[in-house]
Design a protein around this motif. Structure first.
Motif, PDB file in Angstrom:
ATOM      1  N   HIS A 176      24.400  -2.350  22.348  1.00 41.53           N
ATOM      2  CA  HIS A 176      23.444  -3.404  22.032  1.00 41.53           C
ATOM      3  C   HIS A 176      22.103  -2.760  21.681  1.00 41.53           C
ATOM      4  N   SER A 209      26.666  -5.854  33.353  1.00 44.00           N
ATOM      5  CA  SER A 209      27.814  -4.986  33.101  1.00 44.00           C
ATOM      6  C   SER A 209      29.042  -5.505  33.832  1.00 44.00           C
ATOM      7  N   THR A 236      35.758   1.274  27.931  1.00 49.15           N
ATOM      8  CA  THR A 236      35.090   1.064  26.652  1.00 49.15           C
ATOM      9  C   THR A 236      33.583   1.127  26.822  1.00 49.15           C
ATOM     10  N   THR A 254      27.624   0.407  29.157  1.00 48.96           N
ATOM     11  CA  THR A 254      26.832  -0.143  28.049  1.00 48.96           C
ATOM     12  C   THR A 254      25.797   0.862  27.599  1.00 48.96           C
ATOM     13  N   GLY A 298      28.041  -8.979  29.727  1.00 41.86           N
ATOM     14  CA  GLY A 298      27.410  -8.692  28.458  1.00 41.86           C
ATOM     15  C   GLY A 298      25.949  -9.091  28.375  1.00 41.86           C
ATOM     16  N   GLU A 335      33.936  -1.150  31.576  1.00 39.15           N
ATOM     17  CA  GLU A 335      32.959  -0.825  30.543  1.00 39.15           C
ATOM     18  C   GLU A 335      31.718  -0.158  31.088  1.00 39.15           C
ATOM     19  N   ARG A 387      30.101  -0.672  25.387  1.00 40.44           N
ATOM     20  CA  ARG A 387      29.485  -1.749  24.615  1.00 40.44           C
ATOM     21  C   ARG A 387      28.127  -1.267  24.110  1.00 40.44           C
TER      22      ARG A 387
END
Length: 307
Positions: A40, A280, A36, A300, A264, A298, A38
């Motif tokens: 931000h 991460s 996935t 980011t 995160g 993940e 993420r």
């Protein structure tokens, strides 16, 4: 105890066993492939600046047969990043570089900063997962030496990225001067942050400064704030790798970072300054611990915006 009573007493054990088997099947056979991204946004650029898209990747722990991961990582170029940050532990096998080449080749020509984790130098070894609950993992006596030189040549000569182990570098992105500085793996006490300031003093003034590390130990986070970082980026924790569903806290972080910051975007405060920290959860795992539970692999995408 009669037959019906025995069955009633054993029923909860059967349910618990089925749940454990189901969790293992999910973590080993499904979730570790549910890659996935993420997203931000951080307001750290000077007023009037164009947005800058920063792709943060970490902890691929690549083995040559992990084609699904390689193909997914190669498609990250479709996010059109302006800058790539790689926070280490790229290799998970002595022949993992072939997979890393496949994964990162589409990002050739995009500016990048990279630091090492210990698994860029040393191959993985089997270890008891319960040891992580007693504190950060230590050195093991036997490991496979990896070809970190070939890895670095791919990053620097082929992709054009800057290696930031205990040094600093500067790039221009969309008219913005971005400085990055970093350290070698603090988890192995290989970091030498005292080498960074003399290099920083030779670089042009930066519009934004990034502190890049593999392992987010408190001493490194504090030192990087002292050095003027506007954003801190790290990996290493795997987000705990196995988490309690819906919990904000990881079970372990494998360093001294607070458990609720092991995955995160959060903030780190030191010396009167508070800056964003992105840790991460990474894209891989040791080949000896092929599981992810409530902690999807993940990458980011951080969009840097003007204040």
């Amino acid at each position: 105890m009669t037959g019906p009573l025995v069955k009633a007493a054993l029923a909860p054990l059967g349910v618990a066993g089925a749940a454990a088997v189901g969790a293992a099947v999910w973590g080993v056979g499904i979730e570790r492939y549910l890659f996935t991204v993420r997203y931000h946004a951080l307001r750290v650029l000077p007023k009037g600046s164009d947005a800058i898209r920063v792709l943060h990747v970490s902890d691929a722990h690549m083995a040559p047969w992990q084609h699904r991961k390689q193909e997914w990582m190669a498609r990250l170029a479709e996010l059109s990043p302006d800058l790539v940050i790689n926070t280490g532990d790229n290799l998970g096998h002595r022949d993992g570089l072939s997979g890393i080449r496949e994964a990162f080749a589409p990002l050739r020509g995009v500016p990048g900063f990279v630091v090492h984790g210990s698994n860029d130098y040393q191959g993985p070894t089997p270890r008891n997962p319960l040891r992580y609950f007693t504190g950060p993992s230590g050195n093991l006596p036997a490991y496979t030496h990896l070809d970190v030189g070939a890895l670095d040549r791919f990053f620097t000569d082929d992709l054009g990225w800057n290696l930031l182990d205990d040094t600093a570098a500067s790039v221009e992105v969309k008219g913005m001067r971005i400085t990055g500085f970093g350290v070698d793996d603090a988890h192995r006490n290989w970091d030498k942050p005292e080498l960074i300031p003399p290099v920083l003093s030779t670089l042009p003034d930066a519009d934004v400064t990034l502190g890049v590390m593999h392992a987010p130990y408190r001493r490194t986070l504090d030192r990087f704030i002292d050095l003027g970082a506007h954003v801190l980026l790290a990996g290493h924790t795997h987000g705990g790798q196995v988490r309690v569903p819906f919990s904000r806290k990881a079970l372990v972080s494998n360093c001294d970072l607070p458990l609720d910051q092991a995955r995160g975007l959060s903030e780190w405060t030191h010396g009167g300054r508070t800056v964003p920290l992105n840790v991460s959860a990474g894209l891989g795992h040791s080949i000896y611990a092929p599981v992810r539970f409530a902690c999807r692999p993940e990458a980011t995408l951080l969009t840097l915006l003007p204040v």
